[in-house]
Scaffold this active site. Structure first.
Site, short mmCIF file in Angstrom:
data_model
loop_
_atom_site.label_atom_id
_atom_site.label_comp_id
_atom_site.label_asym_id
_atom_site.label_seq_id
_atom_site.Cartn_x
_atom_site.Cartn_y
_atom_site.Cartn_z
CD GLU A 1 -6.81 -7.96 9.87
OE1 GLU A 1 -6.28 -6.82 9.13
OE2 GLU A 1 -6.81 -8.81 10.65
CB ALA B 1 28.04 40.30 -1.15
NE ARG C 1 -2.08 -1.72 3.16
CZ ARG C 1 -2.93 -2.49 4.65
NH1 ARG C 1 -4.13 -1.72 4.70
NH2 ARG C 1 -2.10 -3.54 4.52
NE ARG D 1 25.96 20.16 0.41
CZ ARG D 1 27.00 20.27 -0.85
NH1 ARG D 1 27.53 21.81 -1.18
NH2 ARG D 1 26.82 18.98 -1.19
C1 UD1 Z 1 -2.13 -5.94 10.97
C2 UD1 Z 1 -3.96 -6.56 11.96
C3 UD1 Z 1 -5.13 -5.77 11.85
C4 UD1 Z 1 -4.34 -4.37 12.84
C5 UD1 Z 1 -2.86 -4.20 11.86
C6 UD1 Z 1 -2.47 -2.81 12.87
C7 UD1 Z 1 -3.17 -9.79 11.07
C8 UD1 Z 1 -3.12 -10.26 9.78
N1 UD1 Z 1 -3.76 -7.94 11.40
O1 UD1 Z 1 -3.20 -5.00 9.50
O2 UD1 Z 1 -5.33 -6.37 12.56
O3 UD1 Z 1 -5.28 -3.33 12.92
O4 UD1 Z 1 -2.42 -4.71 11.58
O5 UD1 Z 1 -1.76 -1.60 12.67
O6 UD1 Z 1 -2.60 -9.49 11.86
N2 UD1 Z 1 4.13 -8.87 7.87
C9 UD1 Z 1 5.43 -9.88 8.05
N3 UD1 Z 1 4.57 -10.75 7.33
C10 UD1 Z 1 4.11 -11.03 6.60
C11 UD1 Z 1 3.02 -10.09 6.07
C12 UD1 Z 1 2.85 -8.85 6.74
O7 UD1 Z 1 5.86 -10.07 8.73
O8 UD1 Z 1 3.70 -12.13 6.18
C13 UD1 Z 1 4.63 -7.51 9.15
C14 UD1 Z 1 4.88 -6.13 8.31
O9 UD1 Z 1 5.79 -6.15 7.23
C15 UD1 Z 1 3.38 -5.74 9.21
C16 UD1 Z 1 3.39 -6.43 10.11
O10 UD1 Z 1 3.19 -7.39 9.55
O11 UD1 Z 1 5.51 -4.52 9.98
C17 UD1 Z 1 1.73 -6.29 9.91
O12 UD1 Z 1 1.37 -5.94 8.22
P1 UD1 Z 1 0.40 -5.54 7.32
O13 UD1 Z 1 0.26 -5.85 6.10
O14 UD1 Z 1 0.68 -3.77 7.76
O15 UD1 Z 1 -0.91 -5.88 8.25
P2 UD1 Z 1 -2.09 -4.85 8.28
O16 UD1 Z 1 -2.60 -4.93 7.44
O17 UD1 Z 1 -1.71 -3.22 8.91
MG MG Z 2 0.21 -1.89 8.53
#
Ligand code: UD1
Ligand code: MG
Length: 438
Positions: free
Chosen positions: A153, A357, A18, A312
């Site tokens: 979800e 300057a 996203r 810088r």
């Molecule tokens: C997740 C929660 C949601 C919650 C939200 C809060 C789940 C299924 N959903 O959704 O309920 O409201 O967080 O912010 O848990 N990640 C992995 N491996 C994967 C997929 C994701 O390590 O295969 C990690 C991502 O890098 C990320 C975290 O898990 O840091 C959350 O993943 P993300 O896809 O952002 O979940 P949300 O849709 O935000």
């Molecule tokens: Mg998230």
């Protein structure tokens, strides 16, 4: 008892589609450091068993972490076979009985905020919730008679569930044996065909286990999924950084317009005017940074800078005045005045020197960078160019408009290179009369 004997695991293996970027989500920066850096730094304060789950761009994520931290465990997720936040924990083995699981996209979480979860020891699972006017993007938490029933979800929710404004913040404390028991039982029969960690809640409830919900705030638990979330998280963190420094006595005018990165240091009495940008590695001591100036990885001691100046990286200013439209790069200025419109690069200048300057250090010959050394009490007239490598010894006057070639200008001299002025009488009249006739 060692307060750090608890395990923390941070899920950082996801793509972050996203964000619409080629860079893995957790590597995106807020206030000068990757999101994941901020979380690990806080986690390390309260745990000596911090693990990070990696898969997508795992080498880049690992490299970033290793550049800042020494004692982080890496867990590789088999994301093709077991995608999702539940899949992320398949290969994880915590060292301690108490385990805190955090999403890697919540860069605002602090050690104190994490600590709350460990205080609720009597529960098998502690999860985190908050209420939002706009819950979109988050998992909805369905609660009945003050009891959490399940998390659904957004992509799997029905109309009624979508209307729920209580959301899952994405932090959970589990007892180790609960993770060991339920992670292998997770299924991926959902809209995203992923193994959701959140499904453990309902499974645990069905087995009569205790699930407590901790009400947390968005200021600490905001999840970053989009570029808009990233900008909002940065605003919150930046405000926190500014407030910390104002509490320590730093004056800021219109603070909401000032951007300060996380490891900037201020000492003594400093004034920062509106619109300034001060980035990583800057140290500002008893100095005044005027409106719309940029200070990058430089030290400013007993000096004033700006408005509209640009320091810088690797510059060091002491007892120095830098005025508007002056750019300084990798230079050490001590007791110097450079009031207007100059470029000072790869240079040093010393006490009592005045830079007029429009003076330019010509530090780049198209291939290499060269140094300019300016001594004490040097008066450099306006619109001069110093062609590096060049040394201007003490007590020298460089006349306005002079080009100083590479070499040395010895102490005590006047250096002047000026084409003699020619005055052509009546030329103005002649020139424009001719033009009018055409
Ligand atoms: C997740 C929660 C949601 C919650 C939200 C809060 C789940 C299924 N959903 O959704 O309920 O409201 O967080 O912010 O848990 N990640 C992995 N491996 C994967 C997929 C994701 O390590 O295969 C990690 C991502 O890098 C990320 C975290 O898990 O840091 C959350 O993943 P993300 O896809 O952002 O979940 P949300 O849709 O935000
Ligand atoms: Mg998230």
């Amino acid at each position: 008892m060692n307060q750090k004997k608890r395990s923390i695991v941070i899920l950082a293996a996801g793509k972050g589609s996203r964000l619409k970027s080629n860079k893995a989500k957790v590597l995106h920066e807020i206030c000068g450091k990757p999101m994941l850096y901020h979380i690990i730094k806080e986690a390390e304060k309260i745990s000596d068993d911090v693990s990070v789950v990696i898969a997508h761009q795992k080498e880049q994520v690992r490299k970033m972490i290793e550049s800042y931290f020494d004692n982080i465990n890496f867990v590789e997720q088999d994301a093709d076979k077991f995608p999702g936040t539940g899949g992320a924990l398949k290969n994880y083995a915590p060292r301690y009985e108490q385990v805190l699981v955090l999403n890697g996209d919540m860069p605002l979480v602090t050690a104190e905020a994490m600590e709350q979860f460990f205080k609720m020891k009597e529960s098998d699972i502690v999860m985190s919730i908050f209420d939002l006017d706009d819950p979109s993007g988050y998992g909805r938490v369905v609660i009945d008679e003050n009891e959490v029933c399940y998390i659904v979800e957004q992509k799997d929710a029905n109309k009624k569930e979508l209307a729920v404004t209580t959301v899952n913040a994405g932090v959970y404390a589990f007892k180790r044996d609960i993770l060991e028991k339920f992670i292998p039982l997770l299924k991926n029969d959902n809209a995203q065909n992923e193994y959701y960690l959140t499904d453990i809640i309902e499974m645990a409830k069905n087995e009569g286990l205790g699930v407590r919900a901790l009400l947390v705030d968005e200021e600490h638990f905001k999840g970053v999924n989009s570029k808009k979330d990233l900008a909002e998280a940065e605003m919150i963190l930046c405000r926190r950084i500014r407030n910390k420094w104002m509490q320590k006595g730093i004056t800021m005018q219109l603070p909401e317009t000032i951007y300060i990165e996380s490891d900037v240091v201020f000492e003594g009495e400093c004034i920062i005017e509106q619109g300034c940008r001060i980035t990583e590695g800057a140290r500002i001591v008893n100095s005044h940074i005027k409106a719309h100036s940029i200070v990058e990885e430089s030290e400013v001691i007993d000096s004033d800078v700006g408005p509209l100046a640009h320091l810088r990286p690797k510059s060091l200013l002491r007892d120095t005045h830098i005025g508007n439209f002056v750019e300084v790069k990798k230079s050490t200025l001590t007791g110097v005045k450079a009031g207007h419109l100059s470029y000072i690069g790869d240079a040093e200048a010393n006490e009592g020197t005045n830079i007029g300057a429009g003076m330019i250090t010509c530090n780049y010959d198209g291939i290499n960078k060269h140094k300019t050394k300016i001594g004490k009490n040097v008066f450099i007239g306006s619109d001069s160019q110093l062609v590096a490598p060049v040394t201007i010894e003490d007590n020298v006057i460089i006349a306005a408009g002079t080009t100083v070639p590479s070499g040395t200008v010895e102490t005590g001299v006047l250096a002047i290179s000026r084409a003699p002025l020619k005055k052509v009488k009546g030329f103005f009249q002649k020139f424009f009369t001719k033009k009018e006739k055409q």
